[in-house]
Design a protein around this motif. Sequence first.
Motif, short mmCIF file in Angstrom:
data_model
loop_
_atom_site.label_atom_id
_atom_site.label_comp_id
_atom_site.label_asym_id
_atom_site.label_seq_id
_atom_site.Cartn_x
_atom_site.Cartn_y
_atom_site.Cartn_z
N ARG A 1 0.83 -1.20 0.00
CA ARG A 1 0.00 0.00 0.00
C ARG A 1 0.87 1.26 0.00
O ARG A 1 0.53 2.26 0.61
CB ARG A 1 -0.94 -0.01 1.21
N SER B 1 -4.89 12.72 3.15
CA SER B 1 -6.07 11.90 2.89
C SER B 1 -5.70 10.45 2.59
O SER B 1 -6.35 9.52 3.10
CB SER B 1 -6.85 12.48 1.70
N LEU B 2 -4.67 10.22 1.80
CA LEU B 2 -4.25 8.85 1.48
C LEU B 2 -3.72 8.15 2.73
O LEU B 2 -3.99 6.97 2.96
CB LEU B 2 -3.20 8.87 0.38
N ASN C 1 -6.36 6.88 4.87
CA ASN C 1 -7.02 5.69 4.32
C ASN C 1 -6.08 4.48 4.27
O ASN C 1 -6.36 3.52 3.55
CB ASN C 1 -7.56 5.99 2.93
N TYR D 1 -2.71 4.23 3.51
CA TYR D 1 -1.59 4.11 2.57
C TYR D 1 -0.32 4.71 3.16
O TYR D 1 -0.37 5.66 3.95
CB TYR D 1 -1.91 4.83 1.26
N LEU E 1 -9.53 8.36 -4.72
CA LEU E 1 -9.29 7.17 -3.90
C LEU E 1 -9.79 5.92 -4.61
O LEU E 1 -9.11 4.88 -4.61
CB LEU E 1 -9.98 7.33 -2.54
N GLU F 1 -7.46 2.79 -5.72
CA GLU F 1 -7.76 1.42 -5.29
C GLU F 1 -7.86 0.48 -6.49
O GLU F 1 -7.37 -0.65 -6.45
CB GLU F 1 -9.06 1.40 -4.50
#
Length: 230
Positions: A6, A24-25, A28, A30, A114, A118
């Motif tokens: 990831r 933000s990543l 989530n 990463y 996102l 993904e």
Amino acid sequence: MTGGHRRILVVEDDLETAGQLVESLTANGYQVDLAASGNEALSRGVASDYAVITIDRMLPDIDGITVMRQLRDGGVAAPVLIVSALGEIDDRVRGLRAGGDDYLVKPFSFIELLARVEALGRRSDTVVKETVLRVGDLAIDLVSRTASRRGKNISLFPREFQLLEYLVRNEGRIVSRAMLLQHVWDLHFDPSTNIIDVYVGRVRRKVDGQQAYPLIHTVRGIGYRLRAPD
């Protein structure tokens, strides 16, 4: 993406946008590396195994299209999401033909970005990664973490292998001491320290000692370059 795969490279020179993407990543799940220029993207891209790379087309030194082409030429197979304010059909077609896997036009919704990351990450999991890198008669096995020249094993300590791997991944390019400190030691301090010269000396003796030709070359006042004779 699998739990161990990831890691994402974000190539973005706008500090505000870059900060939002990284935040933000990361939130989530990463692991995110940031490159603020084309040259930094090339350095990071060839040295690490990323699940996905997001890249802005308009960078301060090398444009994103050129960066992407050079990464592909260097054997980087990670899926690339182009993120750009250039949204005309011709712009998107050019980006995809240059090696991009997807194209997202600014301004964008992070939820959409996102979802695209993904989707590209799932594709990345299915890519068969190259496990042996070669320069001339040198071979390094990324799975067994071993190296050899002309079939003869070279005994390397873990940090020595990391240094050699970085030089091999940057074959033909000049690698500065500061780059080695950052990417091999993950350190950010005065590059005048002699730790680099000590380790390069050790690796050079093991890799080039009693061989038909040297692979590791000193670039006076700058750093080192690994290359085989033409």
